[in-house]
Design a protein around this motif. Structure first.
Motif, PDB file in Angstrom:
ATOM      1  N   ILE A  20     -45.463 -39.885  -7.860  1.00 30.66           N
ATOM      2  CA  ILE A  20     -45.488 -38.470  -8.244  1.00 30.66           C
ATOM      3  C   ILE A  20     -44.667 -37.632  -7.271  1.00 30.66           C
ATOM      4  CG2 ILE A  20     -46.982 -36.453  -8.489  1.00 30.66           C
ATOM      5  CD1 ILE A  20     -49.164 -38.319  -9.510  1.00 30.66           C
ATOM      6  N   ALA A  21     -44.824 -37.885  -5.967  1.00 28.08           N
ATOM      7  CA  ALA A  21     -44.056 -37.130  -4.972  1.00 28.08           C
ATOM      8  C   ALA A  21     -42.562 -37.348  -5.150  1.00 28.08           C
ATOM      9  CB  ALA A  21     -44.486 -37.541  -3.561  1.00 28.08           C
ATOM     10  N   LEU A  34     -45.340 -42.819   5.601  1.00 28.31           N
ATOM     11  CA  LEU A  34     -44.936 -41.415   5.494  1.00 28.31           C
ATOM     12  C   LEU A  34     -43.505 -41.186   5.989  1.00 28.31           C
ATOM     13  CD1 LEU A  34     -45.538 -38.520   4.753  1.00 28.31           C
ATOM     14  CD2 LEU A  34     -46.582 -38.220   7.011  1.00 28.31           C
ATOM     15  N   PRO A  35     -43.131 -41.624   7.214  1.00 34.39           N
ATOM     16  CA  PRO A  35     -41.727 -41.445   7.631  1.00 34.39           C
ATOM     17  C   PRO A  35     -40.745 -42.158   6.709  1.00 34.39           C
ATOM     18  CG  PRO A  35     -43.109 -41.967   9.511  1.00 34.39           C
ATOM     19  CD  PRO A  35     -43.948 -42.192   8.303  1.00 34.39           C
ATOM     20  N   ILE A  87     -36.465 -41.778   2.675  1.00 33.98           N
ATOM     21  CA  ILE A  87     -35.839 -42.235   1.432  1.00 33.98           C
ATOM     22  C   ILE A  87     -35.689 -41.088   0.435  1.00 33.98           C
ATOM     23  CG2 ILE A  87     -36.170 -43.711  -0.586  1.00 33.98           C
ATOM     24  CD1 ILE A  87     -37.422 -45.779   1.236  1.00 33.98           C
ATOM     25  N   ILE A  88     -36.765 -40.331   0.209  1.00 30.64           N
ATOM     26  CA  ILE A  88     -36.726 -39.304  -0.836  1.00 30.64           C
ATOM     27  C   ILE A  88     -35.813 -38.146  -0.449  1.00 30.64           C
ATOM     28  CG2 ILE A  88     -38.102 -37.612  -2.096  1.00 30.64           C
ATOM     29  CD1 ILE A  88     -40.406 -39.573  -2.070  1.00 30.64           C
ATOM     30  N   PHE A  89     -36.040 -37.557   0.724  1.00 31.21           N
ATOM     31  CA  PHE A  89     -35.220 -36.411   1.113  1.00 31.21           C
ATOM     32  C   PHE A  89     -33.822 -36.839   1.545  1.00 31.21           C
ATOM     33  CE2 PHE A  89     -39.485 -34.642   1.416  1.00 31.21           C
ATOM     34  CZ  PHE A  89     -39.302 -33.419   0.800  1.00 31.21           C
ATOM     35  N   PHE A  95     -30.677 -34.803  -0.091  1.00 29.75           N
ATOM     36  CA  PHE A  95     -29.785 -33.989   0.730  1.00 29.75           C
ATOM     37  C   PHE A  95     -28.596 -34.753   1.301  1.00 29.75           C
ATOM     38  CE2 PHE A  95     -33.915 -31.787   1.048  1.00 29.75           C
ATOM     39  CZ  PHE A  95     -33.531 -30.552   0.558  1.00 29.75           C
ATOM     40  N   ALA A  96     -28.577 -36.069   1.182  1.00 33.17           N
ATOM     41  CA  ALA A  96     -27.466 -36.834   1.758  1.00 33.17           C
ATOM     42  C   ALA A  96     -26.874 -37.806   0.746  1.00 33.17           C
ATOM     43  CB  ALA A  96     -27.938 -37.583   3.012  1.00 33.17           C
ATOM     44  N   GLY A  97     -27.643 -38.817   0.362  1.00 31.02           N
ATOM     45  CA  GLY A  97     -27.103 -39.871  -0.491  1.00 31.02           C
ATOM     46  C   GLY A  97     -26.624 -39.379  -1.842  1.00 31.02           C
ATOM     47  N   GLY A  98     -27.469 -38.618  -2.529  1.00 31.89           N
ATOM     48  CA  GLY A  98     -27.082 -38.121  -3.844  1.00 31.89           C
ATOM     49  C   GLY A  98     -25.910 -37.163  -3.789  1.00 31.89           C
TER      50      GLY A  98
END
Length: 220
Positions: free
Chosen positions: A75-76, A150-151, A156-158, A162-165
């Motif tokens: 979900i996150a 958590l880290p 991975i998500i952020f 903000f970087a990979g995508g």
């Protein structure tokens, strides 16, 4: 699209007209006037997505111990990616890329049926997704085991948002504007021969490192 294409006597596409001559600026100067205004339903939906994502992140961050339902990670991630796609990616698209459907793509302007061939967007998405997403399911669990979930989840998500995508989207955009050249070829044209060779070498080394890491993870 014919407004931007140059064809020879046989009708084959051989190039693109000067965008200034094709009044490209006229088609883009009032793009803000044609943006759809968000409806009340759209606002409610995105607020709900943001709240649900915030709840999922809160549960992940505040959970004690190692036991947590994996659905909250899903979900996150989904909520974060949806918000990033809807707002951040759209902001970059409008402020930097400013795409126009009238601009011919390299596959249209250099269509030879081999190296350049117009392809359905779904097929292109599949190729791109398979190229960039292969390492995620393997590297993600390793990061979680080393640093905690958590880290690893935040990275991975952020990191994707903000970087990979952003990197993938802009490199594809640059390549589209440079006749589908590789990043090494673009560096060669824009900076110089040494920079182009160095960029190609770095990309080659990075590819070797990624393959080595994947092999190490799969074996061990």
């Amino acid at each position: 699209e014919e407004l931007f294409l140059l064809r020879n006597k046989q009708g084959k596409i051989v190039g693109i007209k000067d965008l200034k001559q094709a009044n490209f600026q006229e088609t883009m100067k009032d793009w803000k006037k044609h943006l759809p205004k968000p409806s009340l339903l759209s606002i409610i939906i995105w607020v709900a997505v943001a709240l649900l994502g915030g709840l999922a992140w809160s549960l992940i961050a505040l959970a004690q111990g190692e036991t947590i339902n994996a659905i909250w990670f899903v979900i996150a991630a989904v909520c974060s990616y949806l918000i990033g796609y809807r707002f951040y990616a759209l902001y970059i698209q409008r402020k930097i890329m400013r795409p126009n459907d009238l601009r011919a793509t390299p596959s249209e302007s250099h269509n030879d049926g081999k190296e350049f061939d117009p392809t359905n967007r779904v097929v292109l998405f599949g190729h791109h997704f398979a190229s960039i997403a292969g390492a995620g399911p393997l590297v993600g669990p390793v990061l979680a085991a080393q640093m905690g979930y958590l880290p690893g989840t935040i990275w991975i998500i952020f990191g994707v948002i903000f970087a990979g995508g952003v990197q993938d989207m802009l490199v594809l955009w640059y390549s589209h504007r440079r006749r589908a050249k590789s990043i090494g070829a673009m560096a060669h044209d824009e900076v110089g021969r040494f920079a182009g060779g160095l960029t190609s070498f770095i990309v080659f080394i990075m590819t070797m490192i990624v393959l080595a890491v994947l092999a190490l993870i799969c074996v061990t």
